[in-house]
Design an enzyme around this catalytic site. Structure first.
Site, PDB file in Angstrom:
ATOM      1  CB  SER A   1      -0.911   0.009   1.235  1.00 21.38           C
ATOM      2  OG  SER A   1      -1.754   1.147   1.220  1.00 21.38           O
TER       3      SER A   1
ATOM      4  CG  HIS B   1       0.096  13.235   1.024  1.00 20.61           C
ATOM      5  ND1 HIS B   1      -1.155  13.490   0.488  1.00 20.61           N
ATOM      6  CD2 HIS B   1      -0.079  12.256   1.949  1.00 20.61           C
ATOM      7  CE1 HIS B   1      -2.054  12.712   1.069  1.00 20.61           C
ATOM      8  NE2 HIS B   1      -1.422  11.949   1.951  1.00 20.61           N
TER       9      HIS B   1
ATOM     10  CG  HIS C   1      -4.408   4.898  -2.619  1.00 19.01           C
ATOM     11  ND1 HIS C   1      -5.374   4.173  -3.293  1.00 19.01           N
ATOM     12  CD2 HIS C   1      -4.063   4.162  -1.537  1.00 19.01           C
ATOM     13  CE1 HIS C   1      -5.615   3.050  -2.633  1.00 19.01           C
ATOM     14  NE2 HIS C   1      -4.834   3.021  -1.573  1.00 19.01           N
TER      15      HIS C   1
ATOM     16  CG  ASN D   1      -4.030  -1.925  -1.448  1.00 16.58           C
ATOM     17  OD1 ASN D   1      -4.830  -2.800  -1.772  1.00 16.58           O
ATOM     18  ND2 ASN D   1      -3.322  -1.978  -0.338  1.00 16.58           N
TER      19      ASN D   1
END
Length: 300
Positions: free
Chosen positions: A88, A92, A102, A104
């Protein structure tokens, strides 16, 4: 599947971290090895205060043991054991012109009391959260996602893009978290698809991540920005935090299975603002972003 997939995410973590350090040019990842009392552990890597990445984490874990009562109820089983592993990541960036990202990729097994596998599946995805929207960036990200999907099934991109738009939806705000990407879960054996097929698909998506994101970072990381634009970035980060704490299944699973709290909450940005009843001015780039996030868009 669990052994080859865990080896895969170990290698992928190395590849992603080394590339991100090269792009940042200043900061390096701090590594924490941790163990879970009930079984398993992980390798967390966090980068902070870099020239490009203000904060980010690229974590892998492999945990196992008795499925907690809350999760037994969720899956509709009794007295089951489980194994779960995955990678995961959340990044930022410092510059508000560079989007947050993001991703995963995960694998799950469930066992009966004799140790037999009674269920298994893959899941994962990757999605982009810009603060200032460059259409070409969203198109690039989605094009790479589509190419990875098309290598395995002509319907995968449309299906998992739609699922991503539905999943990363801040229902209490009636807006998307970002411009989406892919989201897939409970990818199981069927008459058409073996677990090896799913392994090949998920690893293809994982391998596509750097191609989807890094060119955007390189293109935007040195663009000038104002304090007002930085404030907007921090306000929008607040919406990101809201989603992760209210809706994100991975966060909730980690908390309910006694996961490592520092790794679970590494997705939270270091600087965030919540301004009361804030609305961007009409006709601005900020308003353009909010308007677009209210309705899913077909980027490719």
């Amino acid at each position: 599947m669990k052994d080859p997939f865990y080896r895969y995410i170990q290698d992928l973590q190395d590849r992603i971290c080394s590339t991100l350090e090269e792009v940042d040019g200043t900061a390096t990842f701090r590594e924490d090895l941790w163990e879970r009392q009930e079984g398993g552990g992980g390798r967390s890597r966090v980068i902070e205060n870099g020239a490009v990445f203000e904060k980010g984490g690229v974590n892998i874990s492999a945990v196992h043991g008795e499925l907690p009562p809350s999760m037994q109820s969720y899956f509709g089983v009794e007295d089951a054991d489980f194994f779960a592993c995955g990678l995961s990541l959340v990044l930022h960036p410092k510059n508000p012109m560079v989007p947050t990202v993001h991703a995963n990729w995960r694998y799950f097994e469930m066992y009966d009391q004799k140790g037999n596998i009674v269920d298994q599946w893959f899941g994962g995805g990757q999605d982009l959260t810009p603060y200032y929207l460059f259409d070409e960036d969203a198109k690039h990200f989605h094009s790479v996602c589509k190419r990875a999907c098309d290598a395995h099934h002509p319907d995968f991109y449309a299906t998992y893009k739609k699922k991503c738009d539905a999943y990363f939806w801040n229902a209490h705000r009636k807006e998307a978290r970002g411009v989406g990407g892919l989201f897939f879960d409970y990818c199981k054996v069927s008459e058409e698809t073996t677990m090896q097929n799913w392994y090949d698909f998920v690893t293809e998506v994982g391998n596509s991540f750097l191609d989807a994101y890094i060119p955007i970072v390189i293109k935007r990381k040195n663009l000038p920005y104002t304090q007002q634009q930085r404030d907007w970035q921090e306000i929008r980060r607040g919406r990101y935090v809201e989603f992760n704490l209210v809706h994100d299944k991975g966060t909730l699973f980690g908390l309910k299975t006694n996961g490592r709290i520092e790794s679970i909450l590494m997705s939270l940005p270091p600087h965030v603002q919540w301004r009361y009843d804030h609305h961007p001015e009409e006709g601005t780039e900020e308003e353009k972003l909010v308007t677009i996030l209210q309705h899913p868009i077909d980027w490719v």
